[in-house]
Design a protein around this motif. Structure first.
Motif, short mmCIF file in Angstrom:
data_model
loop_
_atom_site.label_atom_id
_atom_site.label_comp_id
_atom_site.label_asym_id
_atom_site.label_seq_id
_atom_site.Cartn_x
_atom_site.Cartn_y
_atom_site.Cartn_z
N SER A 1 22.79 42.85 45.11
CA SER A 1 23.99 42.22 45.68
C SER A 1 25.19 43.15 45.57
CB SER A 1 24.32 40.91 44.96
OG SER A 1 23.19 40.11 44.86
N ALA A 2 25.30 43.83 44.42
CA ALA A 2 26.41 44.75 44.23
C ALA A 2 26.32 45.88 45.25
CB ALA A 2 26.41 45.31 42.82
N ALA A 3 25.12 46.39 45.45
CA ALA A 3 24.94 47.52 46.37
C ALA A 3 25.19 47.10 47.81
CB ALA A 3 23.53 48.09 46.22
N ALA A 4 24.83 45.85 48.13
CA ALA A 4 25.00 45.40 49.51
C ALA A 4 26.44 45.00 49.81
CB ALA A 4 24.06 44.23 49.78
N GLY A 5 27.30 45.07 48.81
CA GLY A 5 28.70 44.75 49.03
C GLY A 5 28.95 43.27 49.21
N LEU A 6 28.08 42.43 48.60
CA LEU A 6 28.24 40.99 48.75
C LEU A 6 29.21 40.41 47.73
CD1 LEU A 6 24.46 40.07 49.21
CD2 LEU A 6 26.22 40.27 50.99
N VAL A 7 29.44 41.16 46.66
CA VAL A 7 30.25 40.63 45.56
C VAL A 7 31.74 40.78 45.88
CG1 VAL A 7 30.70 40.75 43.10
CG2 VAL A 7 28.44 41.35 43.98
N LYS A 8 32.44 39.66 45.82
CA LYS A 8 33.89 39.72 46.02
C LYS A 8 34.56 39.32 44.70
CE LYS A 8 33.78 40.62 50.53
NZ LYS A 8 32.36 41.01 50.55
N LEU A 9 34.79 38.04 44.52
CA LEU A 9 35.49 37.60 43.32
C LEU A 9 34.62 36.71 42.44
CD1 LEU A 9 38.95 36.87 44.95
CD2 LEU A 9 38.27 38.86 43.62
N TRP A 10 33.38 36.49 42.87
CA TRP A 10 32.48 35.64 42.11
C TRP A 10 31.12 36.34 42.04
CZ3 TRP A 10 34.15 32.00 39.13
CH2 TRP A 10 33.25 31.10 38.56
N PRO A 11 30.44 36.28 40.90
CA PRO A 11 29.14 36.97 40.80
C PRO A 11 28.15 36.48 41.86
CG PRO A 11 29.86 36.22 38.65
CD PRO A 11 30.80 35.63 39.64
N VAL A 12 27.38 37.39 42.40
CA VAL A 12 26.31 37.02 43.33
C VAL A 12 24.99 37.42 42.67
CG1 VAL A 12 25.33 37.37 45.63
CG2 VAL A 12 27.82 37.43 45.30
N GLY A 13 24.08 36.47 42.58
CA GLY A 13 22.83 36.75 41.88
C GLY A 13 23.10 36.94 40.41
N PHE A 14 23.65 35.89 39.79
CA PHE A 14 24.14 35.98 38.41
C PHE A 14 23.09 36.55 37.45
CE2 PHE A 14 24.91 34.44 34.18
CZ PHE A 14 26.26 34.65 34.01
N THR A 15 23.51 37.52 36.67
CA THR A 15 22.64 38.09 35.65
C THR A 15 23.49 38.66 34.52
OG1 THR A 15 21.10 39.86 35.12
CG2 THR A 15 22.55 40.24 36.98
N THR A 16 22.95 38.66 33.32
CA THR A 16 23.67 39.28 32.19
C THR A 16 22.99 40.58 31.81
OG1 THR A 16 22.38 37.95 30.68
CG2 THR A 16 24.58 37.13 31.23
N ASP A 17 22.11 41.09 32.68
CA ASP A 17 21.36 42.32 32.38
C ASP A 17 22.26 43.49 32.03
OD1 ASP A 17 19.07 41.02 32.67
OD2 ASP A 17 18.40 42.01 34.53
N ALA A 18 23.34 43.65 32.79
CA ALA A 18 24.22 44.78 32.55
C ALA A 18 24.75 44.75 31.12
CB ALA A 18 25.38 44.76 33.54
N ILE B 1 36.76 50.38 43.07
CA ILE B 1 37.27 49.63 44.23
C ILE B 1 37.73 50.55 45.37
CG2 ILE B 1 37.92 47.62 42.84
CD1 ILE B 1 40.83 48.41 43.22
N LEU B 2 38.03 51.83 45.05
CA LEU B 2 38.51 52.74 46.10
C LEU B 2 37.39 53.60 46.67
CD1 LEU B 2 41.90 53.97 44.57
CD2 LEU B 2 41.54 52.20 46.29
N SER B 3 36.18 53.42 46.15
CA SER B 3 35.07 54.24 46.65
C SER B 3 34.91 54.07 48.16
CB SER B 3 33.78 53.81 45.93
OG SER B 3 32.67 54.01 46.78
N PRO B 4 34.72 55.21 48.88
CA PRO B 4 34.66 55.13 50.34
C PRO B 4 33.42 54.39 50.85
CG PRO B 4 34.29 57.38 49.60
CD PRO B 4 34.65 56.59 48.39
N SER B 5 32.34 54.38 50.07
CA SER B 5 31.13 53.76 50.59
C SER B 5 30.93 52.33 50.08
CB SER B 5 29.91 54.61 50.22
OG SER B 5 29.89 54.81 48.82
N GLN B 6 31.28 52.07 48.82
CA GLN B 6 30.99 50.76 48.26
C GLN B 6 32.23 49.96 47.88
OE1 GLN B 6 28.74 52.20 44.89
NE2 GLN B 6 26.85 51.47 45.84
N GLY B 7 33.37 50.65 47.81
CA GLY B 7 34.55 50.01 47.26
C GLY B 7 35.03 48.84 48.11
N ILE B 8 35.57 47.84 47.42
CA ILE B 8 35.98 46.63 48.13
C ILE B 8 37.20 46.88 49.00
CG2 ILE B 8 37.43 45.74 46.26
CD1 ILE B 8 35.99 42.96 47.11
N VAL B 9 38.04 47.85 48.61
CA VAL B 9 39.23 48.14 49.40
C VAL B 9 38.84 48.65 50.78
CG1 VAL B 9 41.27 49.61 49.59
CG2 VAL B 9 40.71 48.55 47.40
#
Lengths: 298, 292
Positions: B42-59, A129-137
């Protein structure tokens, strides 16, 4: 043997296994402390290492970063102790003002969950969460127009991040301790104050705070023993070479010197310095806790 | 009682503040949970906040198919099981004699100091490491159990609890011919279930969370307990060359959701045990404060 001695025999037997383990794993290491005073070569019988006196201590003293590491350790530990004491007192007082019990319990439940999670889990979360590029903070800060902050990679930010995240993990624990102390305050005191016309603020100032004072004094004195404990688990899992300047502490230095660079004697010397200082501080803290709060360990 | 305007205002602010504080404590975990169930883009694009985006159990499928992860869980279960039994047994066996008065047990003070001194002074990391090496238990499960087998703080907690039990129980038992072993197992243990439950839960959490001993005392990664295994993959990031751009290139995004799922799996047992922990935790505090 007298009858009394015979009757006490099982007590000795009960203590035997625990005693043996403590002697081996807590007392045998005391002999290992001699490493700090000898020239150690692996493979040579332990007793045949030549004595070099305070050679290693002098080496540590002359190391360019040793004073800085000591300073970092004390700085981080000091602020963790102070902020870690004040925040729970305030939160406990505020929680005490809540009238709705479910809300009170709900807040308590949430704030001391982090206490039970390890620094591995929390470290993993914080790095993300603290990552400068991807972190949500930093994403949220970006929305406010603030440029990304390298919380874990910037020497100016690192100690601050360490102190804040440690308080974040532990303040719930102490809050619950304080709340437990509040329940022992006699309700009649509040009733009397009400009759005398004291408002809630006056009640807090003259009844609640004095009621908490013994436990505040106790926890404050006991925390004296931690002046050189800046938190190995936390820092080891969050730091990196780029923040050694402000984030390297005694424990991490001992780890790197001893177990990564295999300079056993130097690492033992640094460790011994810490143990001796801690011994005096912990003893002092127990003595003060005994005198001020009538606290006894056993 | 009539509430004044200023009090109502304070109350509103107070509730808001405490709610925010609670959220700060729990939202990071929720965010990571959401990440673990989101797809990589979605994770890389920073779309995920508090709810999964593009739900998957792959991880999770990826992690649960990794032998190293499963191996480490086996080691952790062994460690928690064996370690908790050993710790608890030794806690009982040490706390009981030390709970006696000096008049009933002559060497009590001497013994007590031997144990208490270990919390005042320790030899430090290197001598400790050397000693464990010397005893020949390196790279075995015992290295994770024996060095910490005598938990002095728990012993103090339990012996203070024992001292709170009525003395008449001892006396009547010994008149009936019961020795110390009988008194310990038949009277003290059944009467101390709340204290023992507290200590058991904390011991389990402690063993589950311990990682440092695994890191330095285990030679091969297959012997790492879960926490140690997670340490080696979760927090090993080289930040030396950390500029925003480098970081993006360096970091594989699928790696991120995989890490998130491991964080959550590692925390899951603690979260499941949390309601019990919480209940006993308060009791534990009360226990600790009852001192003779």
């Amino acid at each position: 043997m007298s009858k009394k001695t015979i009757r006490q025999l099982p007590l000795h037997f009960m203590l035997l296994p625990g005693l043996l383990l403590v002697l081996i794993y807590s007392y045998v290491p005391f002999f290992g402390l001699s490493l700090a005073f000898v020239k150690f070569l692996p493979g040579r019988p332990f007793t045949e290492n030549p004595w070099v006196g305070f050679e290693h201590f002098r080496y540590v003293w002359e190391m360019p970063n040793s004073l800085r590491v000591l300073g970092n350790t004390f700085y981080i530990a000091f602020f963790k102790i102070v902020v870690g004491q004040i925040v729970p007192i305030i939160v406990a007082l505020l929680l005490n003002e809540l009238r709705k019990n479910w809300l009170k319990r709900g807040v308590q439940t949430l704030i001391y969950l982090p206490h039970f999670l390890s620094w591995i889990i929390l470290g993993g979360i914080l790095i993300d969460i603290l990552s400068p590029s991807q972190g949500i903070v930093n994403q949220l800060l970006g929305m406010l127009g603030i440029k990304p902050i390298y919380f874990l990679g910037d020497n100016n930010w690192f100690p601050f991040t360490i102190i804040v995240t440690d308080v974040w993990k532990e303040f719930g624990f102490n809050t619950v301790v304080y709340l437990a102390a509040l329940t022992s305050i006699n309700p009649a005191l509040y009733e009397a104050a009400l009759i005398d016309g004291a408002n809630r603020w006056k009640q807090t100032l003259h009844i609640t705070l004095p009621g908490m004072l013994p436990i505040i004094v106790l926890l404050a004195t006991l925390s004296l023993g931690n002046v050189l404990n800046a938190g190995f688990d936390q820092i080891f899992n969050l730091y990196s070479p780029s923040v050694y300047q402000t984030g390297d502490i005694i424990d991490t230095l001992v780890y790197r010197t001893g177990l990564e660079q295999a300079q056993y004697s130097v690492a033992t010397a640094i460790g011994l310095f810490k143990s001796v200082v801690s011994f005096f501080m912990v003893s002092l803290s127990y003595f003060l806790a005994y005198r001020l709060a009538n606290y006894r360990i056993f | 009682m009539k509430a004044s305007v200023s009090y109502r205002l304070f109350n509103g602010l107070n509730i808001t503040f405490l709610s925010l504080l609670s959220l700060i404590c729990i939202l990071p975990l929720v965010h990571v949970l959401a990440l673990s169930f989101s797809n990589n883009s979605s994770a890389a694009a920073g779309l995920v906040k508090l709810w999964p985006v593009g739900f998957t159990t792959d991880a999770y499928r990826f992690i649960l198919s990794k032998p190293a992860f499963l191996d480490s869980i086996v080691v952790t279960l062994q460690r928690v099981g064996l370690g908790t039994v050993v710790n608890l047994l030794l806690t009982l066996l040490v706390a009981y004699p030390l709970s006696k008065e000096s008049s009933d047990f002559r060497f009590r003070t001497l013994y007590a100091w031997i144990f208490v001194f270990t919390i005042l002074f320790n030899g430090g990391l290197i001598p400790w490491y050397m000693t464990i090496k010397w005893t020949g238990i390196m790279d075995t499960i015992w290295a994770l159990i024996l060095p910490g087998a005598v938990p002095v703080f728990n012993i103090i907690l339990l012996l203070n609890f024992f001292r709170g039990l009525p003395k008449e129980l001892d006396e009547s038992a010994s008149i009936d011919g019961g020795g110390h072993w009988t008194i310990l197992w038949k009277i003290y243990v059944p009467l101390s279930t709340p204290a023992l439950a507290t200590i058991t839960l904390f011991t389990i959490v402690w063993h589950w969370n311990s990682w440092f001993d695994g890191l330095i005392l285990m030679k091969v990664p297959e012997h790492f307990p879960l926490s140690t295994y997670m340490q080696t993959i979760l927090v090993h990031i080289d930040l030396t060359s950390m500029s925003g751009k480098d970081f993006e290139v360096l970091k594989d995004v699928s790696d991120r959701t995989a890490k998130a799922s491991q964080i959550f799996l590692g925390a899951l047992p603690i979260i499941l045990a949390y309601p019990f922990l919480q209940r006993y935790f308060v009791k534990g505090i009360v226990l600790g404060s009852v001192k003779g």
